[in-house]
Enzyme design. Structure first.
Site, PDB file in Angstrom:
ATOM      1  N   TYR A  70     -45.063 -50.405 -31.688  1.00  0.00           N
ATOM      2  CA  TYR A  70     -44.293 -51.609 -31.336  1.00  0.00           C
ATOM      3  C   TYR A  70     -45.201 -52.641 -30.672  1.00  0.00           C
ATOM      4  CZ  TYR A  70     -41.290 -54.646 -28.476  1.00  0.00           C
ATOM      5  OH  TYR A  70     -40.722 -55.739 -27.852  1.00  0.00           O
ATOM      6  N   ALA A 129     -36.630 -59.471 -33.764  1.00  0.00           N
ATOM      7  CA  ALA A 129     -37.803 -58.604 -33.786  1.00  0.00           C
ATOM      8  C   ALA A 129     -37.376 -57.183 -34.088  1.00  0.00           C
ATOM      9  CB  ALA A 129     -38.519 -58.642 -32.434  1.00  0.00           C
ATOM     10  N   ASP A 155     -34.471 -63.129 -43.337  1.00  0.00           N
ATOM     11  CA  ASP A 155     -34.861 -61.740 -43.075  1.00  0.00           C
ATOM     12  C   ASP A 155     -36.372 -61.721 -42.842  1.00  0.00           C
ATOM     13  OD1 ASP A 155     -35.531 -59.038 -43.134  1.00  0.00           O
ATOM     14  OD2 ASP A 155     -34.091 -58.570 -44.722  1.00  0.00           O
ATOM     15  N   THR A 196     -43.842 -59.355 -25.491  1.00  0.00           N
ATOM     16  CA  THR A 196     -43.501 -58.242 -24.600  1.00  0.00           C
ATOM     17  C   THR A 196     -44.649 -57.809 -23.687  1.00  0.00           C
ATOM     18  OG1 THR A 196     -42.896 -55.885 -24.637  1.00  0.00           O
ATOM     19  CG2 THR A 196     -44.125 -56.691 -26.500  1.00  0.00           C
ATOM     20  N   ASP A 197     -44.273 -57.214 -22.560  1.00  0.00           N
ATOM     21  CA  ASP A 197     -45.233 -56.559 -21.664  1.00  0.00           C
ATOM     22  C   ASP A 197     -45.954 -55.398 -22.366  1.00  0.00           C
ATOM     23  OD1 ASP A 197     -42.745 -55.223 -21.799  1.00  0.00           O
ATOM     24  OD2 ASP A 197     -42.999 -54.282 -19.843  1.00  0.00           O
TER      25      ASP A 197
HETATM   26  N1  LIG Z   1     -35.490 -55.593 -25.466  1.00  0.00           N
HETATM   27  C1  LIG Z   1     -36.483 -55.673 -24.583  1.00  0.00           C
HETATM   28  O1  LIG Z   1     -36.529 -54.923 -23.612  1.00  0.00           O
HETATM   29  C2  LIG Z   1     -37.550 -56.679 -24.742  1.00  0.00           C
HETATM   30  C3  LIG Z   1     -37.602 -57.545 -25.817  1.00  0.00           C
HETATM   31  N2  LIG Z   1     -38.650 -58.423 -25.960  1.00  0.00           N
HETATM   32  C4  LIG Z   1     -38.712 -59.313 -27.104  1.00  0.00           C
HETATM   33  O2  LIG Z   1     -37.653 -60.248 -26.974  1.00  0.00           O
HETATM   34  C5  LIG Z   1     -37.123 -60.573 -28.263  1.00  0.00           C
HETATM   35  C6  LIG Z   1     -35.634 -60.335 -28.275  1.00  0.00           C
HETATM   36  O3  LIG Z   1     -35.364 -58.977 -28.011  1.00  0.00           O
HETATM   37  P1  LIG Z   1     -33.866 -58.416 -27.921  1.00  0.00           P
HETATM   38  O4  LIG Z   1     -32.906 -59.543 -27.872  1.00  0.00           O
HETATM   39  O5  LIG Z   1     -33.850 -57.374 -26.869  1.00  0.00           O
HETATM   40  O6  LIG Z   1     -33.746 -57.679 -29.347  1.00  0.00           O
HETATM   41  P2  LIG Z   1     -32.589 -56.727 -29.851  1.00  0.00           P
HETATM   42  O7  LIG Z   1     -33.207 -55.420 -30.165  1.00  0.00           O
HETATM   43  O8  LIG Z   1     -31.413 -56.792 -28.962  1.00  0.00           O
HETATM   44  O9  LIG Z   1     -32.182 -57.440 -31.215  1.00  0.00           O
HETATM   45  C7  LIG Z   1     -33.077 -57.566 -32.278  1.00  0.00           C
HETATM   46  C8  LIG Z   1     -32.735 -58.827 -33.042  1.00  0.00           C
HETATM   47  O10 LIG Z   1     -33.657 -58.931 -34.115  1.00  0.00           O
HETATM   48  C9  LIG Z   1     -32.947 -59.123 -35.305  1.00  0.00           C
HETATM   49  N3  LIG Z   1     -33.679 -58.526 -36.421  1.00  0.00           N
HETATM   50  C10 LIG Z   1     -34.204 -57.287 -36.522  1.00  0.00           C
HETATM   51  N4  LIG Z   1     -34.814 -57.136 -37.702  1.00  0.00           N
HETATM   52  C11 LIG Z   1     -34.694 -58.322 -38.350  1.00  0.00           C
HETATM   53  C12 LIG Z   1     -35.123 -58.792 -39.620  1.00  0.00           C
HETATM   54  N5  LIG Z   1     -35.781 -58.024 -40.486  1.00  0.00           N
HETATM   55  N6  LIG Z   1     -34.830 -60.061 -39.960  1.00  0.00           N
HETATM   56  C13 LIG Z   1     -34.122 -60.853 -39.127  1.00  0.00           C
HETATM   57  N7  LIG Z   1     -33.690 -60.457 -37.930  1.00  0.00           N
HETATM   58  C14 LIG Z   1     -33.975 -59.203 -37.538  1.00  0.00           C
HETATM   59  C15 LIG Z   1     -31.613 -58.451 -35.093  1.00  0.00           C
HETATM   60  O11 LIG Z   1     -30.728 -58.993 -36.034  1.00  0.00           O
HETATM   61  P3  LIG Z   1     -29.120 -58.818 -36.028  1.00  0.00           P
HETATM   62  O12 LIG Z   1     -28.598 -59.855 -35.116  1.00  0.00           O
HETATM   63  O13 LIG Z   1     -28.758 -59.062 -37.450  1.00  0.00           O
HETATM   64  O14 LIG Z   1     -28.842 -57.431 -35.582  1.00  0.00           O
HETATM   65  C16 LIG Z   1     -31.337 -58.824 -33.652  1.00  0.00           C
HETATM   66  O15 LIG Z   1     -30.770 -60.091 -33.557  1.00  0.00           O
HETATM   67  C17 LIG Z   1     -37.945 -59.737 -29.263  1.00  0.00           C
HETATM   68  O16 LIG Z   1     -39.023 -60.518 -29.714  1.00  0.00           O
HETATM   69  C18 LIG Z   1     -38.482 -58.598 -28.430  1.00  0.00           C
HETATM   70  O17 LIG Z   1     -39.693 -58.075 -28.963  1.00  0.00           O
HETATM   71  C19 LIG Z   1     -39.660 -58.518 -25.038  1.00  0.00           C
HETATM   72  C20 LIG Z   1     -39.659 -57.700 -23.960  1.00  0.00           C
HETATM   73  C21 LIG Z   1     -38.595 -56.744 -23.683  1.00  0.00           C
HETATM   74  C1  LIG Z   2     -32.949 -42.877 -21.816  1.00  0.00           C
HETATM   75  C2  LIG Z   2     -33.984 -42.525 -20.777  1.00  0.00           C
HETATM   76  C3  LIG Z   2     -35.201 -43.184 -20.747  1.00  0.00           C
HETATM   77  N1  LIG Z   2     -36.134 -42.836 -19.824  1.00  0.00           N
HETATM   78  C4  LIG Z   2     -37.403 -43.560 -19.783  1.00  0.00           C
HETATM   79  C5  LIG Z   2     -38.145 -43.728 -21.085  1.00  0.00           C
HETATM   80  C6  LIG Z   2     -38.909 -44.992 -20.841  1.00  0.00           C
HETATM   81  O1  LIG Z   2     -40.099 -44.666 -20.155  1.00  0.00           O
HETATM   82  C7  LIG Z   2     -37.988 -45.786 -19.947  1.00  0.00           C
HETATM   83  C8  LIG Z   2     -37.155 -46.847 -20.649  1.00  0.00           C
HETATM   84  O2  LIG Z   2     -36.501 -46.318 -21.792  1.00  0.00           O
HETATM   85  P1  LIG Z   2     -36.129 -47.249 -23.006  1.00  0.00           P
HETATM   86  O3  LIG Z   2     -35.953 -46.415 -24.210  1.00  0.00           O
HETATM   87  O4  LIG Z   2     -35.060 -48.177 -22.615  1.00  0.00           O
HETATM   88  O5  LIG Z   2     -37.498 -48.032 -23.093  1.00  0.00           O
HETATM   89  P2  LIG Z   2     -38.105 -48.960 -24.160  1.00  0.00           P
HETATM   90  O6  LIG Z   2     -37.244 -49.003 -25.361  1.00  0.00           O
HETATM   91  O7  LIG Z   2     -39.501 -48.561 -24.281  1.00  0.00           O
HETATM   92  O8  LIG Z   2     -38.015 -50.406 -23.463  1.00  0.00           O
HETATM   93  C9  LIG Z   2     -38.882 -51.397 -23.921  1.00  0.00           C
HETATM   94  O9  LIG Z   2     -38.291 -52.040 -25.040  1.00  0.00           O
HETATM   95  C10 LIG Z   2     -39.162 -52.948 -25.656  1.00  0.00           C
HETATM   96  C11 LIG Z   2     -38.388 -53.613 -26.797  1.00  0.00           C
HETATM   97  C12 LIG Z   2     -39.873 -53.863 -24.747  1.00  0.00           C
HETATM   98  O10 LIG Z   2     -40.357 -54.905 -25.170  1.00  0.00           O
HETATM   99  C13 LIG Z   2     -40.191 -53.389 -23.359  1.00  0.00           C
HETATM  100  O11 LIG Z   2     -40.327 -54.465 -22.444  1.00  0.00           O
HETATM  101  C14 LIG Z   2     -39.201 -52.388 -22.837  1.00  0.00           C
HETATM  102  O12 LIG Z   2     -37.987 -52.983 -22.417  1.00  0.00           O
HETATM  103  O13 LIG Z   2     -37.122 -44.847 -19.336  1.00  0.00           O
HETATM  104  C15 LIG Z   2     -35.898 -41.839 -18.876  1.00  0.00           C
HETATM  105  O14 LIG Z   2     -36.748 -41.528 -18.039  1.00  0.00           O
HETATM  106  N2  LIG Z   2     -34.694 -41.177 -18.889  1.00  0.00           N
HETATM  107  C16 LIG Z   2     -33.725 -41.474 -19.823  1.00  0.00           C
HETATM  108  O15 LIG Z   2     -32.662 -40.806 -19.827  1.00  0.00           O
END
Ligand SMILES: NC(=O)C1=CN([C@@H]2O[C@H](COP(=O)(O)OP(=O)(O)OC[C@H]3O[C@@H](n4cnc5c(N)ncnc54)[C@H](OP(=O)(O)O)[C@@H]3O)[C@@H](O)[C@H]2O)C=CC1
Ligand SMILES: Cc1cn([C@H]2C[C@H](O)[C@@H](COP(=O)(O)OP(=O)(O)O[C@H]3O[C@@H](C)C(=O)[C@@H](O)[C@H]3O)O2)c(=O)[nH]c1=O
Ligand SMILES: [Mg+2]
Length: 303
Positions: free
Chosen positions: A124, A59, A35, A100-101
């Site tokens: 974040y 994350a 965790d 992340t971006d």
């Molecule tokens: N989602 C996006 O758009 C983007 C993500 N990233 C980065 O990429 C990586 C992967 O993201 P993504 O796959 O989308 O993440 P998700 O949001 O899909 O999943 C999050 C993961 O983190 C695990 N987690 C959360 N809290 C904890 C904790 N306290 N201890 C252990 N595990 C934990 C969850 O565990 P469990 O499996 O138990 O649910 C899950 O596996 C992250 O580092 C994120 O910041 C970068 C850019 C964009």
């Molecule tokens: C649901 C929704 C979102 N949006 C907008 C909000 C935001 O600007 C964009 C995307 O929404 P999301 O909530 O998916 O965005 P967000 O959760 O901010 O997505 C981000 O997640 C983290 C973990 C990252 O690391 C980033 O790279 C990026 O993927 O779209 C709309 O305009 N209309 C909608 O109905």
């Protein structure tokens, strides 16, 4: 090769788990065994798994919620990442970490390179930046992969949100003035595994440090939504009309980068791979997402 991936059901963690082949054993370490918010769990979990390399795919990713939960976001993304790095150093193994971006504010006006200064807009992004800094300060053998806009058929992501909204209403308002590159979780998984193997096999400094790794091309969230609905409509799935709005017109508690496109040429040069264009996998992801929904529907009818 034994590869530990942190997290189980996350988009990237799940995609990595599905990538098994004979040459690599994937070991998932997730809560409660490991965790990130409980630092004392980290070293024991990693030590008993005895991997050759770690991919930290876990994350805190709830961007809006993070504004009200900054302590937890920092515990997981900053302290958690730092503790993973310390454990990896202690065990003498390399770390592939995902970032992340959103570490950028998106005001630069050209795609960001790795050396550009970070300046996150929200909790974040700040917590992910702190994780990067902690890893960078360690004496570790590491790669940080900054990716963006990750989507997959499962989990919480923009694609599944859009399909859900299209089930509820004919028009979805989506911001058209934020730019990035929607990146398929399976491509992030392939990239992370490619890098993990290199870190184990190759001591060259050119394959260490921070790299940008997103899909090719660029899109606004509205472009992404339209592409999702086009593929869904072609499969008789839910589709809405996209009303293209500006960031100012879309109520959100969090500021997001207007243009956080990432220049991925350093990654291509070091690792010999350019990720496919952002449109490449949308059909496949939509199809898989629709199929999963139908299966859930069938299960409901049977129960
Ligand atoms: N989602 C996006 O758009 C983007 C993500 N990233 C980065 O990429 C990586 C992967 O993201 P993504 O796959 O989308 O993440 P998700 O949001 O899909 O999943 C999050 C993961 O983190 C695990 N987690 C959360 N809290 C904890 C904790 N306290 N201890 C252990 N595990 C934990 C969850 O565990 P469990 O499996 O138990 O649910 C899950 O596996 C992250 O580092 C994120 O910041 C970068 C850019 C964009
Ligand atoms: C649901 C929704 C979102 N949006 C907008 C909000 C935001 O600007 C964009 C995307 O929404 P999301 O909530 O998916 O965005 P967000 O959760 O901010 O997505 C981000 O997640 C983290 C973990 C990252 O690391 C980033 O790279 C990026 O993927 O779209 C709309 O305009 N209309 C909608 O109905
Ligand atoms: Mg989100």
């Amino acid at each position: 090769m034994r590869i530990v991936v942190t997290g189980r059901n996350g988009q990237v963690a799940h995609a990595i788990r599905s990538l098994t082949d004979e040459s690599a054993e994937i070991i998932s370490l997730a809560r409660p065994t490991l965790d990130l918010a409980q630092p004392a769990t980290i070293l024991p979990a990693l030590a008993s798994a005895a991997p050759d390399v770690i991919i930290n795919a876990a994350a805190y990713t709830a961007v809006d919620q993070a504004e009200n939960e900054s302590e937890l976001a920092f515990a997981v993304n900053a302290t958690g990442a730092k503790t993973i790095a310390e454990a990896a150093e202690h065990l003498g193994i390399p770390l592939v970490h995902l970032s992340t971006d959103y570490v950028f504010d998106g005001s630069l006006g050209r795609p960001y390179i790795e050396a550009d200064p970070t300046s996150p807009l929200g909790v974040y992004g700040c917590s992910k930046e702190a994780g990067e800094v902690a890893i960078g300060r360690s004496g570790l053998n590491y790669v940080i992969l900054r990716t963006a806009w990750v989507y997959s058929p499962t989990g919480r992501n923009f694609l599944s949100t859009m399909l859900r909204l299209a089930n509820e209403r004919p028009v979805v308002r989506v911001v058209a003035d934020q730019f990035g590159a929607p990146t398929y979780a399976m491509d992030v998984a392939l990239g992370a595994i490619l890098v993990a193997r290199r870190l184990v096999d190759d001591s060259d400094k050119a394959v260490r440090g921070i790299f940008h790794m997103t899909a090719a091309g660029q899109a606004s969230w509205a472009d992404f939504a339209e592409a999702i609905f086009a593929e869904s409509a072609a499969r008789n799935g839910p589709a809405a009309r996209v009303e293209r709005v500006s960031t100012d017109e879309y109520a959100s508690p969090t500021r997001r980068p207007a243009d956080a496109r990432l220049d991925c040429s350093r990654f291509a040069a070091a690792f010999g791979w350019t990720l496919p264009h952002w449109r490449t996998h949308i059909a496949e992801a939509v199809e898989a997402c629709l199929k999963l929904d139908t299966t859930k529907e069938d299960e409901r009818m049977l129960s």
